[in-house]
Design an enzyme around this catalytic site. Structure first.
Site, PDB file in Angstrom:
ATOM      1  N   MET A   1       0.849  -1.203   0.000  1.00  0.00           N
ATOM      2  CA  MET A   1       0.000   0.000   0.000  1.00  0.00           C
ATOM      3  C   MET A   1       0.880   1.248   0.000  1.00  0.00           C
ATOM      4  O   MET A   1       1.874   1.329   0.732  1.00  0.00           O
ATOM      5  CB  MET A   1      -0.931  -0.006   1.205  1.00  0.00           C
TER       6      MET A   1
ATOM      7  N   TYR B   1       5.470  -1.896 -10.279  1.00  0.00           N
ATOM      8  CA  TYR B   1       4.670  -1.719 -11.484  1.00  0.00           C
ATOM      9  C   TYR B   1       5.631  -1.781 -12.658  1.00  0.00           C
ATOM     10  O   TYR B   1       6.825  -1.513 -12.515  1.00  0.00           O
ATOM     11  CB  TYR B   1       3.962  -0.356 -11.479  1.00  0.00           C
TER      12      TYR B   1
ATOM     13  N   SER C   1       5.211  -1.667  -1.049  1.00  0.00           N
ATOM     14  CA  SER C   1       4.711  -1.024  -2.268  1.00  0.00           C
ATOM     15  C   SER C   1       5.835  -0.329  -3.030  1.00  0.00           C
ATOM     16  O   SER C   1       6.731   0.267  -2.429  1.00  0.00           O
ATOM     17  CB  SER C   1       3.647   0.012  -1.884  1.00  0.00           C
TER      18      SER C   1
ATOM     19  N   ARG D   1     -11.913   7.207  -9.072  1.00  0.00           N
ATOM     20  CA  ARG D   1     -12.265   7.143  -7.651  1.00  0.00           C
ATOM     21  C   ARG D   1     -13.076   8.375  -7.259  1.00  0.00           C
ATOM     22  O   ARG D   1     -12.525   9.410  -6.884  1.00  0.00           O
ATOM     23  CB  ARG D   1     -10.999   7.019  -6.812  1.00  0.00           C
TER      24      ARG D   1
HETATM   25  C1  LIG Z   1      -4.430   3.031   0.148  1.00  0.00           C
HETATM   26  C2  LIG Z   1      -4.088   1.859  -0.722  1.00  0.00           C
HETATM   27  C3  LIG Z   1      -2.941   1.905  -1.494  1.00  0.00           C
HETATM   28  C4  LIG Z   1      -2.608   0.811  -2.304  1.00  0.00           C
HETATM   29  N1  LIG Z   1      -1.429   0.846  -3.007  1.00  0.00           N
HETATM   30  C5  LIG Z   1      -1.078  -0.242  -3.737  1.00  0.00           C
HETATM   31  C6  LIG Z   1       0.193  -0.278  -4.385  1.00  0.00           C
HETATM   32  O1  LIG Z   1       0.990   0.647  -4.292  1.00  0.00           O
HETATM   33  N2  LIG Z   1       0.485  -1.382  -5.124  1.00  0.00           N
HETATM   34  C7  LIG Z   1      -0.384  -2.451  -5.237  1.00  0.00           C
HETATM   35  O2  LIG Z   1      -0.079  -3.428  -5.914  1.00  0.00           O
HETATM   36  N3  LIG Z   1      -1.575  -2.441  -4.606  1.00  0.00           N
HETATM   37  C8  LIG Z   1      -1.937  -1.379  -3.853  1.00  0.00           C
HETATM   38  N4  LIG Z   1      -3.122  -1.398  -3.176  1.00  0.00           N
HETATM   39  C9  LIG Z   1      -3.985  -2.601  -3.229  1.00  0.00           C
HETATM   40  C10 LIG Z   1      -3.625  -3.554  -2.080  1.00  0.00           C
HETATM   41  O3  LIG Z   1      -2.342  -4.115  -2.267  1.00  0.00           O
HETATM   42  C11 LIG Z   1      -4.620  -4.730  -1.965  1.00  0.00           C
HETATM   43  O4  LIG Z   1      -4.750  -5.362  -3.208  1.00  0.00           O
HETATM   44  C12 LIG Z   1      -6.002  -4.312  -1.459  1.00  0.00           C
HETATM   45  O5  LIG Z   1      -5.939  -3.240  -0.563  1.00  0.00           O
HETATM   46  C13 LIG Z   1      -6.657  -5.515  -0.753  1.00  0.00           C
HETATM   47  O6  LIG Z   1      -7.955  -5.237  -0.362  1.00  0.00           O
HETATM   48  P1  LIG Z   1      -8.378  -4.829   1.136  1.00  0.00           P
HETATM   49  O7  LIG Z   1      -7.945  -3.414   1.328  1.00  0.00           O
HETATM   50  O8  LIG Z   1      -9.858  -4.987   1.094  1.00  0.00           O
HETATM   51  O9  LIG Z   1      -7.715  -5.793   2.093  1.00  0.00           O
HETATM   52  C14 LIG Z   1      -3.472  -0.322  -2.363  1.00  0.00           C
HETATM   53  C15 LIG Z   1      -4.616  -0.350  -1.567  1.00  0.00           C
HETATM   54  C16 LIG Z   1      -4.928   0.717  -0.733  1.00  0.00           C
HETATM   55  C17 LIG Z   1      -6.166   0.631   0.135  1.00  0.00           C
END
Ligand SMILES: Cc1cc2nc3c(=O)[nH]c(=O)nc-3n(C[C@H](O)[C@H](O)[C@H](O)COP(=O)(O)O)c2cc1C
Length: 365
Positions: A85, A136, A113, A171
């Site tokens: 994240m 990415y 992340s 979003r």
């Molecule tokens: C605030 C936020 C930032 C995220 N940033 C990334 C990221 O940088 N790279 C990525 O692959 N997924 C990112 N995700 C997705 C998460 O890795 C994950 O797939 C997702 O949050 C899982 O669902 P959940 O929040 O319901 O547990 C992000 C999710 C959130 C909520």
């Protein structure tokens, strides 16, 4: 909030969510907690999990029970990893390093992340269970490989290539709250790497496709990365069984079933509903992980019962971090682990391999 007085500890992840929502400014809450569009997928992730019924079993021998496991060489106390994240210091200065310390204290894993606001070496020094680095496709092979090499030098043991977000989801909540990254906060681990260059979007639909087309990896790029990267590569953001087959063919070391927590394509299937077909398509060739909507230990159990080897946790960790820093993130993980153990005991599962499809009751539908 201080977690010093045990009687005031939040009792569940839902309590942490409510406290985080109340504490955060509306724009930061919109970025971390909300989803894309009408949030159908965000809701479906949780609702479809809740429709699965763990089936209690009586008088089973639970002696020697354990949730310990190994996932692609990571030894974990439970099949749980913190999902990657972005920009966690927006929630608490402890940021990514604080979460890495929390994950390590609880014996679970963490994926850092690509948009971490803290240097990867610092994060790993604070929590060595932060073992995998997410990336990415950076618009070209050179830059992507340089990032992979940085991760290998920092001691990560696997890479997680996210393939479900070539463009930002729309979003609504973030847009109406006016979220923008504050000055000074940036993805420091990408410093000096060529970033995908998007032409400014002026008019016409086709421009979007043109902008995306030249920064998107094709399957041949994914196969190239899997062949040449210094570390095994998992693909994150797979929902379709054909993509899962392609991933295995391309040489992926694992597949993560995910819709990015409902932040990209609103209306996409929930992760849990997509999981069984992906597990069948992969056929045991590589580990299958999933994320999206895990909010209780029983949700971890549900995902394992449908064939996941491990699950990732996203927003609940943000809630914990926002409420009480690293200690809050740690407590969120502890609650999940305790709930998983209780669920296993009540369903008569001594070890993770006891958790199968037969542990879920008949579908209500
Ligand atoms: C605030 C936020 C930032 C995220 N940033 C990334 C990221 O940088 N790279 C990525 O692959 N997924 C990112 N995700 C997705 C998460 O890795 C994950 O797939 C997702 O949050 C899982 O669902 P959940 O929040 O319901 O547990 C992000 C999710 C959130 C909520």
């Amino acid at each position: 909030m201080s977690l010093d007085t045990p009687e005031r500890l939040p009792a569940s992840l839902a309590d942490y969510q409510a406290l985080a929502q109340a504490n955060l400014s509306p724009d930061v809450a919109a970025y971390f907690l909300r989803g894309a569009g009408a949030e159908q997928t965000l809701r479906a992730n949780a609702e479809d999990l809740a429709a699965l019924r763990p089936w209690p079993r009586a008088c089973k021998d639970l002696r020697g029970g354990s949730t310990a496991c190994a996932v692609l060489g990571l030894s974990l106390d439970a099949p749980l990893l913190v999902a990657p994240m972005a920009y966690l210091p927006l929630l608490d200065p402890a940021g990514e390093a604080g979460v890495a310390a929390a994950a390590t204290a609880q014996g679970v894993g963490m994926v850092l992340s690509a948009q971490s606001a803290q240097p990867m070496d610092h994060v790993r020094a604070e929590g060595s269970n932060c073992g995998w680095m997410q990336l990415y496709w950076l618009g070209g092979r050179d830059a992507t490989m340089q990032l992979a090499q940085r991760a290998a030098r920092a001691g990560f043991s696997a890479l997680v290539l996210t393939v479900d977000a070539p463009v930002h989801g729309i979003r609504d909540a973030e847009l109406s709250a006016g979220f923008a990254l504050p000055p000074g906060l940036r993805a420091v681990n990408l410093d000096g790497l060529a970033q995908p260059q998007f032409a400014p979007l002026t008019s016409g639909e086709s421009l979007l496709f043109d902008r995306v087309a030249h920064v998107l990896p094709g399957w041949e790029d994914v196969a190239w990365l899997c062949r040449n990267a210094p570390l095994p590569v998992l693909l994150k953001g797979i929902l379709h069984p054909d993509d899962a087959r392609q991933a295995v063919q391309a040489g992926a070391a694992g597949v993560i079933v995910s819709n990015h927590g409902g932040r990209v394509l609103d209306g996409a299937p929930s992760s849990i509903s997509a999981l069984p077909a992906v597990v069948a398509a992969v056929g045991g060739a590589v580990p299958v992980l999933m994320d999206g909507g895990i909010r209780r230990g029983v949700d971890v159990f549900r995902a394992l019962a449908l064939g996941a080897d491990a699950v990732l946790i996203g927003r609940p960790v943000c809630h914990g971090l926002a409420v009480a820093g690293a200690l809050g993130a740690s407590h969120v993980l502890r609650l999940l682990l305790d709930e998983l153990e209780v669920t296993m005991a009540l369903t008569g599962c001594r070890t993770l391999s006891d958790i199968t499809r037969d542990c879920l009751g008949p579908s209500p539908f």
